[in-house]
Write an enzyme that holds these catalytic residues in place. Sequence first.
Site, mmCIF file in Angstrom:
data_model
loop_
_atom_site.group_PDB
_atom_site.id
_atom_site.type_symbol
_atom_site.label_atom_id
_atom_site.label_comp_id
_atom_site.label_asym_id
_atom_site.label_seq_id
_atom_site.Cartn_x
_atom_site.Cartn_y
_atom_site.Cartn_z
ATOM 1 N N ASP A 39 0.829 -1.212 0.000
ATOM 2 C CA ASP A 39 0.000 0.000 0.000
ATOM 3 C C ASP A 39 0.863 1.261 0.000
ATOM 4 O O ASP A 39 1.945 1.277 0.591
ATOM 5 C CB ASP A 39 -0.910 -0.032 1.246
ATOM 6 C CG ASP A 39 -2.066 0.945 1.122
ATOM 7 O OD1 ASP A 39 -2.319 1.444 0.008
ATOM 8 O OD2 ASP A 39 -2.710 1.219 2.137
ATOM 9 N N ASN A 84 1.316 3.393 -2.980
ATOM 10 C CA ASN A 84 1.847 3.825 -4.285
ATOM 11 C C ASN A 84 1.300 5.194 -4.696
ATOM 12 O O ASN A 84 2.047 6.047 -5.179
ATOM 13 C CB ASN A 84 1.450 2.826 -5.391
ATOM 14 C CG ASN A 84 2.123 1.494 -5.237
ATOM 15 O OD1 ASN A 84 3.081 1.354 -4.496
ATOM 16 N ND2 ASN A 84 1.625 0.498 -5.950
ATOM 17 N N GLY A 85 -0.016 5.378 -4.507
ATOM 18 C CA GLY A 85 -0.656 6.618 -4.943
ATOM 19 C C GLY A 85 -0.107 7.810 -4.174
ATOM 20 O O GLY A 85 0.262 8.835 -4.766
ATOM 21 N N ARG A 86 -0.021 7.687 -2.845
ATOM 22 C CA ARG A 86 0.479 8.801 -2.031
ATOM 23 C C ARG A 86 1.937 9.109 -2.342
ATOM 24 O O ARG A 86 2.365 10.256 -2.378
ATOM 25 C CB ARG A 86 0.324 8.465 -0.531
ATOM 26 C CG ARG A 86 -1.074 8.732 -0.011
ATOM 27 C CD ARG A 86 -1.313 8.081 1.310
ATOM 28 N NE ARG A 86 -1.432 6.638 1.185
ATOM 29 C CZ ARG A 86 -1.304 5.785 2.183
ATOM 30 N NH1 ARG A 86 -1.007 6.227 3.393
ATOM 31 N NH2 ARG A 86 -1.464 4.499 1.982
ATOM 32 N N ARG A 88 -0.912 9.128 -9.923
ATOM 33 C CA ARG A 88 -0.868 7.883 -9.128
ATOM 34 C C ARG A 88 -0.210 6.741 -9.904
ATOM 35 O O ARG A 88 0.469 5.900 -9.317
ATOM 36 C CB ARG A 88 -2.288 7.469 -8.733
ATOM 37 C CG ARG A 88 -2.980 8.456 -7.811
ATOM 38 C CD ARG A 88 -4.432 8.050 -7.562
ATOM 39 N NE ARG A 88 -4.525 6.694 -7.094
ATOM 40 C CZ ARG A 88 -4.318 6.317 -5.824
ATOM 41 N NH1 ARG A 88 -4.048 7.213 -4.918
ATOM 42 N NH2 ARG A 88 -4.419 5.051 -5.485
ATOM 43 N N SER A 147 -7.128 -6.034 -5.940
ATOM 44 C CA SER A 147 -8.229 -6.669 -5.215
ATOM 45 C C SER A 147 -9.511 -6.646 -6.043
ATOM 46 O O SER A 147 -9.614 -5.905 -7.036
ATOM 47 C CB SER A 147 -8.466 -5.947 -3.884
ATOM 48 O OG SER A 147 -9.154 -4.743 -4.114
ATOM 49 N N ASN A 154 -10.611 -3.156 -6.321
ATOM 50 C CA ASN A 154 -9.794 -2.138 -7.006
ATOM 51 C C ASN A 154 -10.353 -1.723 -8.373
ATOM 52 O O ASN A 154 -9.943 -0.706 -8.931
ATOM 53 C CB ASN A 154 -8.345 -2.610 -7.178
ATOM 54 C CG ASN A 154 -7.542 -2.565 -5.896
ATOM 55 O OD1 ASN A 154 -6.589 -3.322 -5.713
ATOM 56 N ND2 ASN A 154 -7.901 -1.670 -4.985
ATOM 57 N N ARG A 204 -11.558 1.910 -9.038
ATOM 58 C CA ARG A 204 -10.646 3.049 -9.261
ATOM 59 C C ARG A 204 -10.870 3.657 -10.655
ATOM 60 O O ARG A 204 -11.439 3.003 -11.526
ATOM 61 C CB ARG A 204 -9.202 2.568 -9.119
ATOM 62 C CG ARG A 204 -8.927 2.180 -7.694
ATOM 63 C CD ARG A 204 -7.506 1.767 -7.487
ATOM 64 N NE ARG A 204 -7.318 1.485 -6.078
ATOM 65 C CZ ARG A 204 -6.228 1.759 -5.380
ATOM 66 N NH1 ARG A 204 -5.199 2.296 -5.971
ATOM 67 N NH2 ARG A 204 -6.168 1.477 -4.108
ATOM 68 N N ARG A 242 2.044 -4.970 6.068
ATOM 69 C CA ARG A 242 1.288 -3.948 5.330
ATOM 70 C C ARG A 242 2.045 -2.632 5.393
ATOM 71 O O ARG A 242 2.327 -2.119 6.477
ATOM 72 C CB ARG A 242 -0.114 -3.762 5.905
ATOM 73 C CG ARG A 242 -0.871 -2.696 5.111
ATOM 74 C CD ARG A 242 -2.334 -2.573 5.448
ATOM 75 N NE ARG A 242 -2.952 -1.664 4.474
ATOM 76 C CZ ARG A 242 -4.192 -1.750 4.031
ATOM 77 N NH1 ARG A 242 -4.970 -2.687 4.462
ATOM 78 N NH2 ARG A 242 -4.662 -0.887 3.156
ATOM 79 N N GLU A 262 1.088 -13.426 12.009
ATOM 80 C CA GLU A 262 1.512 -12.219 12.710
ATOM 81 C C GLU A 262 1.425 -11.059 11.725
ATOM 82 O O GLU A 262 1.804 -11.212 10.549
ATOM 83 C CB GLU A 262 2.968 -12.364 13.198
ATOM 84 C CG GLU A 262 3.166 -13.435 14.236
ATOM 85 C CD GLU A 262 2.480 -13.117 15.570
ATOM 86 O OE1 GLU A 262 2.366 -11.929 15.922
ATOM 87 O OE2 GLU A 262 2.055 -14.075 16.247
HETATM 88 C C1 FPP Z 1 -1.995 0.051 -3.319
HETATM 89 O O1 FPP Z 1 -1.520 1.380 -3.256
HETATM 90 C C2 FPP Z 1 -1.508 -0.601 -4.524
HETATM 91 C C3 FPP Z 1 -2.263 -1.218 -5.475
HETATM 92 C C4 FPP Z 1 -3.734 -1.310 -5.403
HETATM 93 C C5 FPP Z 1 -1.662 -1.801 -6.678
HETATM 94 C C6 FPP Z 1 -0.392 -2.546 -6.435
HETATM 95 C C7 FPP Z 1 0.245 -2.761 -7.711
HETATM 96 C C8 FPP Z 1 1.585 -2.826 -7.917
HETATM 97 C C9 FPP Z 1 2.576 -2.723 -6.845
HETATM 98 C C10 FPP Z 1 2.111 -2.970 -9.309
HETATM 99 C C11 FPP Z 1 1.721 -4.225 -10.038
HETATM 100 C C12 FPP Z 1 2.168 -5.487 -9.432
HETATM 101 C C13 FPP Z 1 2.712 -6.526 -10.104
HETATM 102 C C14 FPP Z 1 2.508 -7.857 -9.522
HETATM 103 C C15 FPP Z 1 3.543 -6.404 -11.292
HETATM 104 P P1 FPP Z 1 -2.566 2.572 -3.404
HETATM 105 O O2 FPP Z 1 -2.709 2.906 -4.846
HETATM 106 O O3 FPP Z 1 -3.839 2.217 -2.723
HETATM 107 O O4 FPP Z 1 -1.818 3.731 -2.652
HETATM 108 P P2 FPP Z 1 -2.478 4.884 -1.764
HETATM 109 O O5 FPP Z 1 -3.038 4.194 -0.534
HETATM 110 O O6 FPP Z 1 -1.341 5.768 -1.445
HETATM 111 O O7 FPP Z 1 -3.542 5.525 -2.586
#
Ligand code: FPP
Length: 245
Positions: free
Chosen positions: A32, A34-36, A45, A77, A80, A83, A193, A212
């Site tokens: 979790d 990536n967007g931030r 994002r 998920s 997701n 989005r 997480r 855990e």
């Molecule tokens: C959650 O961060 C991240 C995701 C929903 C996507 C995860 C995807 C990847 C890491 C890339 C693809 C993976 C593979 C297996 C190649 P968020 O976007 O919810 O972040 P935020 O909470 O900051 O908005």
Amino acid sequence: MFWKKKQKKRQTMADRGERVDERLKHIAFIMDGNGRWARRRGMPREFGHSHGAATFKKIGRYCEKIGLQYMTVYAFSTENWKRPQKEVDTIMKIFDDYIEECFLEMEEDNVHFRFIGNLAIFPDDLQEKMAKIDRETAHKPFILNIAVNYGGREEITNACNELIREGKQVITEADISSHLYTLDCPPPDLIVRTGGEFRSSNFLLWQSAYSEYYFTDILWPDFSPLDVDDAIAAFYGRKRRYGGV
Ligand code: FPP
């Protein structure tokens, strides 16, 4: 006179030639933040997801190197899809490119790639690619479960429906376990997480009964092998009692 004290770089477990012991076979990650991470850099994002994918590859290699046998990541998920379409398309493109890369690199990798989730939603060619890479790497020792279109509730419901189709009248815990997408993988010992939230978000609901949890504020693209070490150190500091004393 002033001079800078030379700072010693912290070594990772791998730098020290250390490996995990039998208490830790399986780590799962909720990737979790990536967007931030992208927003903090004034970027869209999607930029965060590209960096998140690079982090995922780095952490996968590291987990294999330090002797883990199983790693599971929550890549996408069942929720997701809500989005913005542009973001969903980017994640799917990253995922598709990743599978192509896996085909190119699978000879030298030690990885058995598995895809867990309700895969029927994906186009036929992508489903075939996922099945092919799973089949062709099935002899490799390090099992990497990539959860896509995955939801813990959907997984348990699907297991129950399969058991009904098989004509079961009474269902045991073992029946459900053996019909989950994770099949013969042991449950995760540790679930990490990133991104500062304290919830499981429908990830491995059945399998996490005695896992855990380790939560960190670090955003996924910044997560490093040293952070894996910190999570492992915290795990080794815990007493797992499985309901006993
Ligand atoms: C959650 O961060 C991240 C995701 C929903 C996507 C995860 C995807 C990847 C890491 C890339 C693809 C993976 C593979 C297996 C190649 P968020 O976007 O919810 O972040 P935020 O909470 O900051 O908005």
